[in-house]
Write a protein that holds these residues in place. Structure first.
Motif, PDB file in Angstrom:
ATOM      1  N   SER A 131      -8.288   1.485  11.266  1.00 40.67           N
ATOM      2  CA  SER A 131      -9.680   1.956  11.219  1.00 40.67           C
ATOM      3  C   SER A 131     -10.549   0.978  10.439  1.00 40.67           C
ATOM      4  O   SER A 131     -11.744   0.847  10.717  1.00 40.67           O
ATOM      5  CB  SER A 131      -9.801   3.351  10.590  1.00 40.67           C
ATOM      6  OG  SER A 131      -8.572   3.854  10.201  1.00 40.67           O
ATOM      7  N   ALA A 132      -9.956   0.296   9.462  1.00 39.64           N
ATOM      8  CA  ALA A 132     -10.743  -0.635   8.646  1.00 39.64           C
ATOM      9  C   ALA A 132     -11.024  -1.932   9.388  1.00 39.64           C
ATOM     10  O   ALA A 132     -12.016  -2.608   9.117  1.00 39.64           O
ATOM     11  CB  ALA A 132     -10.014  -0.945   7.340  1.00 39.64           C
ATOM     12  N   SER A 133     -10.184  -2.296  10.346  1.00 42.55           N
ATOM     13  CA  SER A 133     -10.346  -3.618  10.959  1.00 42.55           C
ATOM     14  C   SER A 133     -11.052  -3.549  12.312  1.00 42.55           C
ATOM     15  O   SER A 133     -11.441  -2.500  12.776  1.00 42.55           O
ATOM     16  CB  SER A 133      -8.971  -4.302  11.118  1.00 42.55           C
ATOM     17  OG  SER A 133      -8.152  -3.555  11.975  1.00 42.55           O
ATOM     18  N   ARG A 156       0.843  -1.208   0.000  1.00 43.77           N
ATOM     19  CA  ARG A 156       0.000   0.000   0.000  1.00 43.77           C
ATOM     20  C   ARG A 156       0.878   1.258   0.000  1.00 43.77           C
ATOM     21  O   ARG A 156       0.630   2.195  -0.762  1.00 43.77           O
ATOM     22  CB  ARG A 156      -0.915  -0.030   1.233  1.00 43.77           C
ATOM     23  CG  ARG A 156      -1.813   1.163   1.376  1.00 43.77           C
ATOM     24  CD  ARG A 156      -3.052   1.046   0.470  1.00 43.77           C
ATOM     25  NE  ARG A 156      -3.801   2.290   0.539  1.00 43.77           N
ATOM     26  CZ  ARG A 156      -3.888   3.151  -0.477  1.00 43.77           C
ATOM     27  NH1 ARG A 156      -3.337   2.881  -1.640  1.00 43.77           N
ATOM     28  NH2 ARG A 156      -4.569   4.280  -0.322  1.00 43.77           N
ATOM     29  N   VAL A 157       1.913   1.266   0.821  1.00 45.61           N
ATOM     30  CA  VAL A 157       2.845   2.408   0.834  1.00 45.61           C
ATOM     31  C   VAL A 157       3.443   2.590  -0.557  1.00 45.61           C
ATOM     32  O   VAL A 157       3.491   3.702  -1.092  1.00 45.61           O
ATOM     33  CB  VAL A 157       3.958   2.203   1.887  1.00 45.61           C
ATOM     34  CG1 VAL A 157       5.112   3.184   1.668  1.00 45.61           C
ATOM     35  CG2 VAL A 157       3.395   2.347   3.295  1.00 45.61           C
ATOM     36  N   ASN A 158       3.869   1.499  -1.169  1.00 43.93           N
ATOM     37  CA  ASN A 158       4.480   1.587  -2.501  1.00 43.93           C
ATOM     38  C   ASN A 158       3.484   2.081  -3.549  1.00 43.93           C
ATOM     39  O   ASN A 158       3.836   2.866  -4.428  1.00 43.93           O
ATOM     40  CB  ASN A 158       5.070   0.239  -2.907  1.00 43.93           C
ATOM     41  CG  ASN A 158       6.310  -0.111  -2.088  1.00 43.93           C
ATOM     42  OD1 ASN A 158       6.920   0.773  -1.475  1.00 43.93           O
ATOM     43  ND2 ASN A 158       6.680  -1.380  -2.075  1.00 43.93           N
ATOM     44  N   GLN A 159       2.216   1.628  -3.436  1.00 44.57           N
ATOM     45  CA  GLN A 159       1.204   2.089  -4.388  1.00 44.57           C
ATOM     46  C   GLN A 159       0.935   3.577  -4.267  1.00 44.57           C
ATOM     47  O   GLN A 159       0.602   4.237  -5.243  1.00 44.57           O
ATOM     48  CB  GLN A 159      -0.123   1.367  -4.152  1.00 44.57           C
ATOM     49  CG  GLN A 159      -0.233   0.010  -4.827  1.00 44.57           C
ATOM     50  CD  GLN A 159      -1.341  -0.806  -4.200  1.00 44.57           C
ATOM     51  OE1 GLN A 159      -2.231  -0.272  -3.530  1.00 44.57           O
ATOM     52  NE2 GLN A 159      -1.290  -2.116  -4.400  1.00 44.57           N
ATOM     53  N   ARG A 160       1.044   4.106  -3.073  1.00 45.06           N
ATOM     54  CA  ARG A 160       0.803   5.549  -2.889  1.00 45.06           C
ATOM     55  C   ARG A 160       1.864   6.378  -3.600  1.00 45.06           C
ATOM     56  O   ARG A 160       1.666   7.557  -3.852  1.00 45.06           O
ATOM     57  CB  ARG A 160       0.733   5.882  -1.399  1.00 45.06           C
ATOM     58  CG  ARG A 160      -0.576   5.397  -0.765  1.00 45.06           C
ATOM     59  CD  ARG A 160      -0.499   5.286   0.748  1.00 45.06           C
ATOM     60  NE  ARG A 160      -0.271   6.545   1.420  1.00 45.06           N
ATOM     61  CZ  ARG A 160      -1.178   7.176   2.188  1.00 45.06           C
ATOM     62  NH1 ARG A 160      -2.382   6.666   2.345  1.00 45.06           N
ATOM     63  NH2 ARG A 160      -0.863   8.310   2.798  1.00 45.06           N
ATOM     64  N   VAL A 184      -0.632   4.440   6.742  1.00 49.72           N
ATOM     65  CA  VAL A 184      -1.205   3.211   6.189  1.00 49.72           C
ATOM     66  C   VAL A 184      -1.611   2.259   7.314  1.00 49.72           C
ATOM     67  O   VAL A 184      -2.655   1.596   7.243  1.00 49.72           O
ATOM     68  CB  VAL A 184      -0.207   2.550   5.208  1.00 49.72           C
ATOM     69  CG1 VAL A 184      -0.645   1.134   4.857  1.00 49.72           C
ATOM     70  CG2 VAL A 184      -0.089   3.401   3.945  1.00 49.72           C
ATOM     71  N   LEU A 185      -0.813   2.228   8.362  1.00 44.62           N
ATOM     72  CA  LEU A 185      -1.173   1.386   9.505  1.00 44.62           C
ATOM     73  C   LEU A 185      -2.485   1.878  10.125  1.00 44.62           C
ATOM     74  O   LEU A 185      -3.355   1.076  10.487  1.00 44.62           O
ATOM     75  CB  LEU A 185      -0.039   1.387  10.539  1.00 44.62           C
ATOM     76  CG  LEU A 185      -0.292   0.569  11.814  1.00 44.62           C
ATOM     77  CD1 LEU A 185      -0.522  -0.908  11.479  1.00 44.62           C
ATOM     78  CD2 LEU A 185       0.865   0.698  12.805  1.00 44.62           C
TER      79      LEU A 185
END
Lengths: 497, 497
Positions: free
Chosen positions: B495-497, B445-449, B489-490
């Motif tokens: 928040s999602a979990s 996710r970090v890399n995609q950003r 990202v963490l």
């Protein structure tokens, strides 16, 4: 001075400074390429000249780029042998074309490592695209994939490593040659390039693992001898696994009968690798393709755009019909190089010994686009025509003789003046010894004069001068100059003796 | 269009045209290096993007350079993963410094092949001079000679080939591994680079010819286990011949105890090769030299100026105390490469597998002179300081943990949020599985950003994120950015979990 504007700041040279010096270097290169003939082709310095001219240790503090650039002119240029000179006729003559240099500038600036697709998709895909273009230009079938390496030495080494991997039931990759009891043998002609011997040594086959097949009078591998050698070796417990054919040998540019060799390889189930490092470019010309008959049946073929296709060194291409075997031979994916795209893309690190891979395809792309297929074709035709012209002069001369056919752009010849031809008191051996001395002296003297640079080989023991044409700027005037120089030096010798 | 001014003329692009486009490319590079941050670090294209955007075949007629340059911006740049970006923290972070790029421009323009001294005395002697400078900077004894190759993969392969050649009475070069009954074994730690395995495969030792020695808790080879392995192997008929120690492994930059390993190699008469491809640059710093104790007793050591010394790829240096063995392993001088200076000069083609050799020393010389030893030292110190800073943030965080010591500029860590730490209903295996998924997702996710680029490894099976610092332009703001991105990202995940 580094960071003159911001004392103490780290980082790189500023953009302004890079622009200023970058323009200077571009001007320098433009001038250099426009006037290569003001330099002696072969550097005239003595051994140790630069070691004695430079400091014993690195500078403690950074120096101004002005000083570095001044040293290029003062200290480096005199020690450069000018491969870009249009009268560089030694080894194989090459060119760093201007579009190729522009491509190199981008490769240096991007500074990507094309090991994985994700570490630079553009580099990986441009490699696939340009090699597909090149494959079509050479009329190789679609079944050939390709990969760019640095040199033909590595391309051939990789091809032979794949051949080694392809031997059924041996498991050389896992067990090694000793553990697999792999008494492997590789075949090539006596005229094959030394890189094939070197590959045999590196790959652990040893010099005994390579068998050289004798050539016919025109320096082409004799297929019937190859056939016999394979049979004899099998009878003696060897495992024949690979044949290297050459289309354009280094000494004479002779062309092995690839189709006949392919028949043998097919029947004997051997990997056929074709070394077309130099000659391959000529396959772009429809009228030359008959020399490459059978190459379409090879398992692999190396061709160097940095030799006779105007791309700056280094860029060697290995075409391969069995890319999956090449991958089996080399693939190793440690965790730190694992990436999520592995199955849908090509990760070129899996196809060779080197993990680090420059963005080489971009200079090939620049050259192909700027010149176009027709532009490249026209230039190759000119080189072939110049070689025919030079060969005709040699053939018409009473003082020189040609020592090999001239299928491409390299002429093999020697001086054989009437005075030596006619001496009755000499044995054949004495005459040959005198000719060897004479020709070595002629070549060295021509090279010392600095106007042209020639190299030599030996053919059946005969000292042979080679004139290789391949530079973009070479025109009739330059081969005329070489011819004049040779004749002038011969006259010098005749008046002195 | 090519030759727009002289229809039908052959040759190269004109000097005027090269000057015009050369300036454009210099401007482009200046702008690119000044604003690397306007691009996503990791290219965001999909597989096939370029293959679909370019023609299926090479252009028949030459195209205008304007069109080619426009395509660089439109088609190439989106597919570039920007190794020059200051937030490129993946693998090992590198820089193409501006002085190094200027050096590359000369290398491309001269286009010499530094195979023989005479084919470019300046290239050969500058290689000797710059490597002597570098040897002093690393405090290696004068007994070490050096040679430049393209990559550490090749440097290590050559070192191991020399080690193979150095085994008394075997004659591997002549007889091959099978013919010599050479049941050779090579040793390195479990953390050694994959290029060592690849060298073993290429050289015909096979994967069974390499024995991996387990490491201590800090990922350093355990000398007592090496000792035991050698004894066991000798008892079983193996011929131990070489140990590869690493000072700066790829996963964690751990440093093997070279002095203890050197003791074993001395006693057992084994070749000691040190892989310092990345870490070696740090030996320039007096305060770091204790990590390299024992390297002065190695037979060979590889160090890559293209990794952490601001030289554009490719340029790898092999230092070797036994240059004559390296030469024995590789030297082959066919007649067409024989030259009169052979005895008084170094012909570098004799020291490796590749005949073709670019003028690589010039970019190393530009970098050393422009930055100076102090300039290089200051930049390396900054990278070490940034890594200490980032490691301190990880250590102080309740949500992340460090997974290895940080001797150089690479930090190994993972997210280990309190929510997962505290779950009582999970087995250890369930917790680890959840952590692996989480960390892999965080990194992707970090890399995609696109703001920073990180890569990973596994340590004792544990998914580990690596942050490697080595780019000239990396400053505190960039490691702060990486830290912010990771935490952001963490939080998303939390928040999602």
């Amino acid at each position: 001075m580094e960071n003159a504007k911001e004392p103490g700041a780290l980082g790189d040279m500023s953009a302004e400074e890079f622009r200023q010096y970058g323009y200077q270097v571009v001007d320098w290169i433009a001038d250099y390429l426009a006037h290569p003939e003001r330099h002696a082709v072969l550097s005239q310095v003595e051994p140790g000249y630069l070691k004695n001219a430079l400091p014993q240790s690195a500078p403690v503090n950074g120096e101004a780029m002005d000083k570095v650039l001044a040293d290029v002119d003062e200290k480096i240029v005199p020690g450069v042998t000018h491969w870009n000179h249009p009268a560089f006729f030694a080894y194989f003559s090459i060119s760093a074309s201007a579009p190729g240099i522009l491509g190199e500038m981008f490769a240096a600036a991007f500074n990507v490592n094309a090991m994985l697709w994700r570490t630079s998709p553009a580099a990986t895909e441009l490699e696939e695209v340009t090699l597909n273009w090149l494959r079509q230009m050479l009329e190789l079938p679609e079944s050939f994939g390709g990969v760019i390496y640095d040199t033909a030495s590595i391309s051939s080494l990789c091809a032979i490593a794949a051949a080694r991997e392809a031997v059924p039931h041996l498991h050389v990759r896992e067990k090694g040659l000793y553990g697999a009891a792999a008494k492997l043998r590789l075949y090539c002609s006596e005229q094959a390039h030394s890189s094939i011997d070197k590959a045999a040594i590196v790959l652990g086959l040893g010099q005994q693992g390579i068998r050289k097949i004798a050539c016919d009078a025109e320096f082409r591998l004799k297929p019937e001898l190859l056939d016999a050698a394979i049979a004899e070796d099998r009878a003696n417990g060897w495992i024949p696994f690979c044949v290297v054919a050459t289309t354009g040998t280094t000494s004479t540019t002779s062309v092995d009968p690839v189709a006949a060799i392919a028949d043998i390889c097919e029947r004997e189930n051997l990997w056929l690798h074709v070394d077309a490092a130099y000659g391959g470019a000529a396959a772009i010309l429809p009228e030359m393709r008959q020399l490459f008959l059978g190459c379409e049946r090879a398992d692999s073929l190396v061709m160097n755009p940095h030799k006779w296709m105007f791309v700056p060194v280094d860029l060697s291409v290995l075409f391969c019909r069995r890319m999956e075997v090449l991958r089996q031979a080399f693939s190793l994916v440690p965790e730190y190089l694992r990436s999520s795209e592995t199955d849908e893309v090509k990760n070129f690190m899996e196809y060779g010994p080197q993990l680090g891979r420059r963005f080489r395809a971009i200079k090939l792309w620049f050259v192909m686009r700027y010149f176009g297929v027709e532009g490249i074709t026209a230039r190759l035709r000119q080189h072939l025509e110049l070689a025919r012209q030079f060969a005709a002069w040699v053939d018409a001369s009473a003082e020189f003789e040609r020592l090999a056919p001239t299928p491409f752009s390299t002429v093999c010849f020697r001086a054989f003046p009437a005075t030596l031809r006619q001496r009755q008191d000499w044995s054949e051996a004495e005459r040959e010894a005198a000719l060897e001395t004479l020709n070595e002296q002629i070549m060295e003297r021509v090279n010392q004069r600095g106007k042209v640079f020639l190299s030599h080989t030996k053919l059946n023991g005969t000292f042979t001068i080679r004139l290789a044409i391949g530079n973009l700027r070479t025109a009739t005037a330059h081969i005329q100059l070489a011819w004049d120089e040779l004749n002038a030096v011969l006259k010098e010798w005749q008046s002195a003796s």
